[in-house]
Write an enzyme that holds these catalytic residues in place. Structure first.
Site, PDB file in Angstrom:
ATOM      1  N   LYS A 115      -5.472 -10.459  -7.288  1.00 30.06           N
ATOM      2  CA  LYS A 115      -6.691 -10.770  -6.531  1.00 30.06           C
ATOM      3  C   LYS A 115      -7.742  -9.689  -6.796  1.00 30.06           C
ATOM      4  CE  LYS A 115      -5.893  -8.307  -2.295  1.00 30.06           C
ATOM      5  NZ  LYS A 115      -6.009  -8.159  -0.893  1.00 30.06           N
TER       6      LYS A 115
ATOM      7  N   LYS B 272       0.826  -1.207   0.000  1.00 29.42           N
ATOM      8  CA  LYS B 272       0.000   0.000   0.000  1.00 29.42           C
ATOM      9  C   LYS B 272       0.859   1.256   0.000  1.00 29.42           C
ATOM     10  CE  LYS B 272      -4.314  -1.678   1.969  1.00 29.42           C
ATOM     11  NZ  LYS B 272      -5.203  -1.695   3.122  1.00 29.42           N
TER      12      LYS B 272
ATOM     13  N   LYS C  46     -10.835  -3.972  -4.023  1.00 25.09           N
ATOM     14  CA  LYS C  46     -11.585  -2.715  -4.109  1.00 25.09           C
ATOM     15  C   LYS C  46     -10.777  -1.636  -4.811  1.00 25.09           C
ATOM     16  CE  LYS C  46     -13.590  -3.683   0.371  1.00 25.09           C
ATOM     17  NZ  LYS C  46     -13.185  -3.657   1.786  1.00 25.09           N
TER      18      LYS C  46
END
Ligand code: TYM
Length: 334
Positions: free
Chosen positions: A197, A114, A200
């Site tokens: 994967k 992230k 969102k």
């Protein structure tokens, strides 16, 4: 007899949960809530680690809770609440951060991913201590099992390490939890990019099946999913990642074995297979969508349910926190 405890949660960081959340987590939750005393949170404090509009966060928090209920989590049986409604989470996270090594936190792969994605300017300290807050969530409830998708495994391992460290340094305050990860469905992939994967934060919407998508949109996304040139419906994660992912979704939503689905579509093309899967997806999610929208039409009732569940959660959490405060030597207020 008291039941063993289960804890899990999701971030309210999108308008809808996706099929990865549903298959990787919610389906297990629903099944396990009978045999466990279950706590399910909407982790709004975690969602603050990424840029998010205040009004949108409030709305997404309600939406996430409504989707839990619509998908079969029963707030009269399981404790379904909003993380920030129980103050002990942030307080225990502080204490746990004082026994977490800097290097230990720095090894978390989700933090590395992230922070690389957001860039140095947007990476905040909350993102770094995110797994410590997650450990607090779990440990406050004397949790035995944590059902999650495999991207959360490292965080649950850290939680175990922190529980063991605290218990041996200060005396036993925590149950040491174990992660429960369903092997076949722990990772659902993006329909357009089956090497990644379903997430969102994916760049394109086309590969994400949202639970609240209009049924026609879900069907279209399935029909356009990336496959391969072989033309046979066969599971092989290495050489046929797209088809294999669709088979996993089909199997998880119907409870059928992959082999039986392969048999059904043997000698038929991908078009038929996708049409079959589109029907499965629509019949699974259309009622979930309808129930969610119904609940969102009466937010006051939903807020009441969340408040009474938060009271139930706080009772358990506050007892653990008080014990921790005593054990580390914080002076008790008289
Ligand atoms: P979150 O909100 O990213 O995801 C919620 C759950 O969905 C699972 N999941 C998937 N499973 C299979 N395939 C996918 N493509 C997929 N994408 C997501 C996740 O593994 C997770 O189980 N840190 C957590 C939230 C959290 C938490 C907790 C979880 C906070 N405190 C305490 C358990 C216990 C998170 O960000 O999940």
């Amino acid at each position: 007899m008291t039941k063993p405890r289960l804890y899990s949660g999701m971030q309210p960081s999108a308008d809808s949960l996706h099929v990865g959340n549903y298959i990787g987590a919610l389906l297990q939750w629903r099944e396990l809530q009978d045999s466990y005393e279950a706590f399910f949170s909407v982790v709004d404090l975690h969602a603050l680690t990424q840029p998010i509009e205040p009004a949108a966060l409030r709305e997404m928090t309600r939406r996430t809770a409504a989707q839990y209920i619509a998908a079969g989590i029963e707030p009269s049986r399981s404790t379904l609440y909003v993380q920030s409604h129980v103050r002990a989470h942030a307080e225990l996270a502080w204490v746990l951060s004082t026994i977490t090594g800097f290097g230990e936190a720095n090894r978390m792969t989700q933090f590395k991913d992230k922070s690389a994605r957001y860039g140095a300017d947007a990476t905040n300290v909350g993102l770094f201590t995110y797994p410590v807050l997650m450990a607090a969530d779990i440990l406050l409830y004397q949790t035995d099992i944590v059902p999650v998708g495999d991207d959360q495994k490292q965080h649950v391992e850290l939680t175990r390490d922190l529980a063991e460290r605290f218990n041996s340094r200060y005396g036993t305050a925590f149950t040491v939890p174990i992660p429960v990860i369903q092997k076949e469905t722990a990772r659902i992939y993006d329909l357009q990019n089956p090497a990644s994967k379903m997430s969102k934060s994916a760049e394109s919407e086309a590969g994400i099946l949202w639970m609240l998508d209009d049924p026609a949109v879900s069907a279209k996304k399935v029909m356009r999913a990336v496959t391969d040139n072989e033309g046979s419906v066969r599971y092989d994660r290495e050489t046929k990642p797209g088809v294999s992912n669709l088979l996993t979704i089909y199997s998880a939503l119907t409870g059928r074995q992959v082999a039986s689905i392969e048999d059904e579509y043997a000698g038929r093309g991908y078009g038929d297979f996708k049409k079959g899967l589109a029907e499965v997806v629509v019949s699974e999610f259309a009622p979930v969508r309808e129930r969610t929208l119904e609940m969102l039409a009466d937010p006051a009732e939903l807020d009441r349910v969340l408040a009474s569940n938060a009271d139930r959660a706080a009772e358990v959490a506050d007892a653990t926190l008080a014990d921790v405060y005593d054990k580390v030597g914080l002076l008790r207020r008289v």
